[in-house]
Design a protein around this motif. Structure first.
Motif, PDB file in Angstrom:
ATOM      1  N   GLN A 167      10.340 -12.898  26.098  1.00  0.00           N
ATOM      2  CA  GLN A 167       9.768 -12.815  27.448  1.00  0.00           C
ATOM      3  C   GLN A 167       9.574 -11.333  27.807  1.00  0.00           C
ATOM      4  N   GLY A 168       8.398 -10.992  28.303  1.00  0.00           N
ATOM      5  CA  GLY A 168       8.134  -9.597  28.683  1.00  0.00           C
ATOM      6  C   GLY A 168       7.462  -8.784  27.582  1.00  0.00           C
ATOM      7  N   PHE A 169       7.471  -9.270  26.361  1.00  0.00           N
ATOM      8  CA  PHE A 169       6.800  -8.563  25.252  1.00  0.00           C
ATOM      9  C   PHE A 169       5.338  -9.020  25.161  1.00  0.00           C
ATOM     10  N   THR A 170       4.489  -8.078  24.719  1.00  0.00           N
ATOM     11  CA  THR A 170       3.068  -8.402  24.518  1.00  0.00           C
ATOM     12  C   THR A 170       2.720  -8.214  23.047  1.00  0.00           C
ATOM     13  N   ILE A 171       2.148  -9.250  22.475  1.00  0.00           N
ATOM     14  CA  ILE A 171       1.814  -9.240  21.040  1.00  0.00           C
ATOM     15  C   ILE A 171       0.305  -9.382  20.902  1.00  0.00           C
ATOM     16  N   VAL A 174       0.772  -2.930  24.511  1.00  0.00           N
ATOM     17  CA  VAL A 174       1.072  -3.886  23.437  1.00  0.00           C
ATOM     18  C   VAL A 174       2.354  -3.436  22.739  1.00  0.00           C
ATOM     19  N   ASP A 175       3.259  -4.374  22.493  1.00  0.00           N
ATOM     20  CA  ASP A 175       4.528  -4.046  21.811  1.00  0.00           C
ATOM     21  C   ASP A 175       4.441  -4.250  20.304  1.00  0.00           C
ATOM     22  N   CYS A 176       3.522  -5.115  19.874  1.00  0.00           N
ATOM     23  CA  CYS A 176       3.445  -5.409  18.436  1.00  0.00           C
ATOM     24  C   CYS A 176       2.020  -5.804  18.064  1.00  0.00           C
ATOM     25  N   PHE A 177       1.501  -5.168  17.021  1.00  0.00           N
ATOM     26  CA  PHE A 177       0.191  -5.533  16.488  1.00  0.00           C
ATOM     27  C   PHE A 177       0.373  -6.369  15.221  1.00  0.00           C
ATOM     28  N   ILE A 178      -0.350  -7.477  15.166  1.00  0.00           N
ATOM     29  CA  ILE A 178      -0.402  -8.300  13.948  1.00  0.00           C
ATOM     30  C   ILE A 178      -1.784  -8.030  13.360  1.00  0.00           C
ATOM     31  N   VAL A 179      -1.846  -7.483  12.155  1.00  0.00           N
ATOM     32  CA  VAL A 179      -3.121  -6.964  11.651  1.00  0.00           C
ATOM     33  C   VAL A 179      -3.571  -7.685  10.388  1.00  0.00           C
ATOM     34  N   ARG A 180      -4.775  -8.215  10.433  1.00  0.00           N
ATOM     35  CA  ARG A 180      -5.431  -8.679   9.196  1.00  0.00           C
ATOM     36  C   ARG A 180      -6.712  -7.887   9.019  1.00  0.00           C
ATOM     37  N   HIS A 181      -6.917  -7.415   7.773  1.00  0.00           N
ATOM     38  CA  HIS A 181      -8.096  -6.581   7.511  1.00  0.00           C
ATOM     39  C   HIS A 181      -8.493  -6.744   6.051  1.00  0.00           C
ATOM     40  N   GLY A 182      -9.754  -6.628   5.779  1.00  0.00           N
ATOM     41  CA  GLY A 182     -10.246  -6.766   4.405  1.00  0.00           C
ATOM     42  C   GLY A 182      -9.939  -5.565   3.530  1.00  0.00           C
ATOM     43  N   ALA A 183      -9.557  -4.447   4.147  1.00  0.00           N
ATOM     44  CA  ALA A 183      -9.300  -3.227   3.360  1.00  0.00           C
ATOM     45  C   ALA A 183      -7.813  -3.116   3.026  1.00  0.00           C
ATOM     46  N   SER A 184      -7.500  -2.920   1.740  1.00  0.00           N
ATOM     47  CA  SER A 184      -6.114  -2.698   1.335  1.00  0.00           C
ATOM     48  C   SER A 184      -5.626  -1.418   2.005  1.00  0.00           C
ATOM     49  N   GLY A 185      -4.480  -1.470   2.651  1.00  0.00           N
ATOM     50  CA  GLY A 185      -3.927  -0.275   3.308  1.00  0.00           C
ATOM     51  C   GLY A 185      -4.250  -0.199   4.797  1.00  0.00           C
ATOM     52  N   THR A 224      -0.151   3.988  15.854  1.00  0.00           N
ATOM     53  CA  THR A 224       0.530   3.416  17.026  1.00  0.00           C
ATOM     54  C   THR A 224       2.043   3.582  16.954  1.00  0.00           C
ATOM     55  N   LYS A 225       2.652   3.613  18.146  1.00  0.00           N
ATOM     56  CA  LYS A 225       4.126   3.599  18.223  1.00  0.00           C
ATOM     57  C   LYS A 225       4.632   2.161  18.300  1.00  0.00           C
ATOM     58  N   ALA A 226       3.718   1.211  18.506  1.00  0.00           N
ATOM     59  CA  ALA A 226       4.121  -0.207  18.584  1.00  0.00           C
ATOM     60  C   ALA A 226       4.538  -0.699  17.193  1.00  0.00           C
ATOM     61  N   LYS A 227       5.208  -1.845  17.163  1.00  0.00           N
ATOM     62  CA  LYS A 227       5.551  -2.470  15.882  1.00  0.00           C
ATOM     63  C   LYS A 227       4.275  -3.006  15.237  1.00  0.00           C
ATOM     64  N   VAL A 228       4.293  -3.086  13.906  1.00  0.00           N
ATOM     65  CA  VAL A 228       3.102  -3.575  13.187  1.00  0.00           C
ATOM     66  C   VAL A 228       3.529  -4.595  12.126  1.00  0.00           C
ATOM     67  N   VAL A 229       2.837  -5.706  12.103  1.00  0.00           N
ATOM     68  CA  VAL A 229       3.044  -6.703  11.037  1.00  0.00           C
ATOM     69  C   VAL A 229       1.736  -6.859  10.279  1.00  0.00           C
ATOM     70  N   ASN A 230       1.822  -6.762   8.975  1.00  0.00           N
ATOM     71  CA  ASN A 230       0.667  -6.962   8.113  1.00  0.00           C
ATOM     72  C   ASN A 230       0.426  -8.467   7.940  1.00  0.00           C
ATOM     73  N   ALA A 231      -0.719  -8.933   8.409  1.00  0.00           N
ATOM     74  CA  ALA A 231      -1.057 -10.356   8.261  1.00  0.00           C
ATOM     75  C   ALA A 231      -2.045 -10.559   7.115  1.00  0.00           C
ATOM     76  N   GLY A 232      -2.059  -9.590   6.186  1.00  0.00           N
ATOM     77  CA  GLY A 232      -2.936  -9.666   5.018  1.00  0.00           C
ATOM     78  C   GLY A 232      -3.933  -8.528   5.030  1.00  0.00           C
ATOM     79  N   ASP A 233      -3.783  -7.592   4.072  1.00  0.00           N
ATOM     80  CA  ASP A 233      -4.735  -6.472   3.971  1.00  0.00           C
ATOM     81  C   ASP A 233      -5.338  -6.439   2.572  1.00  0.00           C
ATOM     82  N   GLY A 234      -6.631  -6.743   2.511  1.00  0.00           N
ATOM     83  CA  GLY A 234      -7.333  -6.719   1.219  1.00  0.00           C
ATOM     84  C   GLY A 234      -6.562  -7.503   0.181  1.00  0.00           C
TER      85      GLY A 234
END
Ligand code: CP
Length: 303
Positions: free
Chosen positions: A40-44, A98-109, A118-128
Motif C-alpha cells: 500500500q502506498g507504493f507505485t509500480i 514511481v517506486d519500481c519499474f518492471i521493464v521488458r525490451h527487445g534489446a539485450s541490456g 533511475t533511483k527506483a527499483k528495477v525488475v527485468n521482465a525480459g530483455d532481448g
C-alpha cells in the motif's frame, strides 16, 4: 537488493527466501479475499516495449494483489513514437514518484540501462535474448512445488536456446539451487559459451532427455531469426520436437514445461502440452505469487 536484472548478486539463500515468500503469497491467493496491504502506498510502473501476455498481466495482478498503485506504459501508445528516448521516458515517469519499474525490451541490456537512469527499483521482465529472471523463478517454484526441492534434479531445456532469455536465466538459476541443466538444440541454435558448472550442451535430443525429471520446450523465435539457422521447420520438427516419443526417454513421471507462448505442433506436440504431466498452465499460475514475492523483497524486504 535494488534490482532483479539477472541473478548476479543474488545468493542461493536470498533466492530461496524469494521462493519461500512465493509459497506464502500462493497461500494468500487461495483465500476468498486474495489481497494483502503489503505494498500500500507504493507505485509500480510496467514499462513494456515488447508484447507480452503472461509477464505483463501477472506483474500487474501481483502488484494489485498487494495493494500497490499500478501504471502501465506500452511503447505503441507512448511518446516514444514521437522520438522520445528510453532515458527521457524513464526520467519522465520517475517524476510521477514511481517506486519500481518492471521493464521488458527487445534489446539485450535495456533493463541495465533503465537501472542506471533511475533511483527506483528495477525488475527485468525480459530483455532481448539476455535474461528473464522472473520466468526462471516461476519455473524453479513450479519444480520445487512438484519435487519438494531442486537438489539433484535433471532438467532438459530443448529448442531455440540461441534466442532464449528463458534458457539463459534458467541456466543461471537452476544450478544455483542444486539442479543440473541440459541445453539441447541444433548446433546453429546452441551457443557454446552457455556451457558452465551444472550446465551441459548437446545437439542430441535423446541424450538431453534421458533420465530427465522435467523437459522444457522453448519456442522457436522465428521473429528473431534471419535465414540460415534451420534447413526447414519440417526438419526441426522431425528432429527436435518435444513429443510423446521424446518423453519415453525421460523419467516416468517427468514434467512437461514450456514458458509460453507456444507454437503448438512445432517445438512441442499439441497433445503433449495438454497431457496430465504438463505443468504449462501451472507455470502461468505460479507467475503471480512469484512476482508478488519479488516485488515484496525488493520494496519491503523480508520481515
Ligand atoms: N513467458 C513469457 O514471457 O510470456 P509473455 O511473453 O506472454 O510474457
Amino acid at each position: 537488493m535494488k534490482h532483479l536484472l539477472d541473478f548476479q548478486g543474488w545468493s542461493k539463500g536470498s533466492l530461496e527466501n524469494v521462493l519461500e515468500t512465493a509459497k506464502v503469497m500462493s497461500d494468500v491467493l487461495d483465500r476468498p479475499v486474495k489481497k494483502v496491504p503489503a505494498l500500500q502506498g507504493f507505485t509500480i510502473c510496467n514499462v513494456f516495449f515488447e508484447n507480452s501476455t503472461r509477464t505483463r498481466l501477472s506483474f500487474e495482478l501481483a502488484a494489485r494483489r498487494m495493494s500497490a498503485d499500478v501504471l502501465t506504459f506500452t511503447s505503441a501508445t507512448s511518446s516514444t513514437t514521437k522520438g522520445e528516448s528510453l532515458q527521457d521516458t524513464i526520467s519522465t515517469l520517475e517524476q510521477m514518484r514511481v517506486d519500481c519499474f518492471i521493464v521488458r525490451h527487445g534489446a539485450s541490456g535495456a533493463a541495465h540501462s533503465v537501472n542506471k537512469f533511475t533511483k527506483a527499483k528495477v525488475v527485468n521482465a525480459g530483455d532481448g535474448r539476455r535474461a528473464h529472471p522472473t520466468q526462471a523463478l516461476l519455473d524453479a517454484f513450479t519444480l520445487q512445488q512438484r519435487f519438494g526441492s531442486l537438489e539433484g534434479l535433471e532438467i532438459a531445456i530443448v529448442g531455440d536456446v540461441r534466442h532464449s532469455r528463458v534458457a539463459r536465466s534458467n541456466a543461471e538459476l537452476l544450478p544455483k539451487l542444486g539442479a543440473k541443466v541440459r541445453l539441447c538444440a541444433p548446433a546453429t541454435l546452441l551457443p557454446r559459451e552457455l556451457e558452465a558448472d551444472g550446465v551441459t550442451l548437446t545437439t542430441n535430443l535423446k541424450e538431453a532427455v534421458s533420465g530427465a525429471h522435467a523437459v522444457m520446450a522453448l519456442r522457436l523465435q522465428l521473429e528473431r531469426m534471419n535465414t540460415g539457422y534451420l534447413p526447414s521447420l519440417e526438419e526441426y520438427r522431425a528432429t527436435y520436437q518435444v513429443n510423446s516419443k521424446t518423453m519415453k526417454h525421460a523419467r516416468e513421471n517427468a514434467l512437461i514445461m514450456h514458458p509460453g507462448p507456444m507454437n503448438r505442433d512445432l517445438e512441442i506436440e499439441g497433445d503433449l502440452a495438454d497431457h496430465n504431466k504438463s505443468v504449462i498452465l501451472e507455470q502461468v499460475r505460479n507467475g503471480v505469487p512469484v512476482r508478488m514475492a519479488v516485488l515484496y523483497h525488493l520494496l519491503v524486504g523480508k520481515s
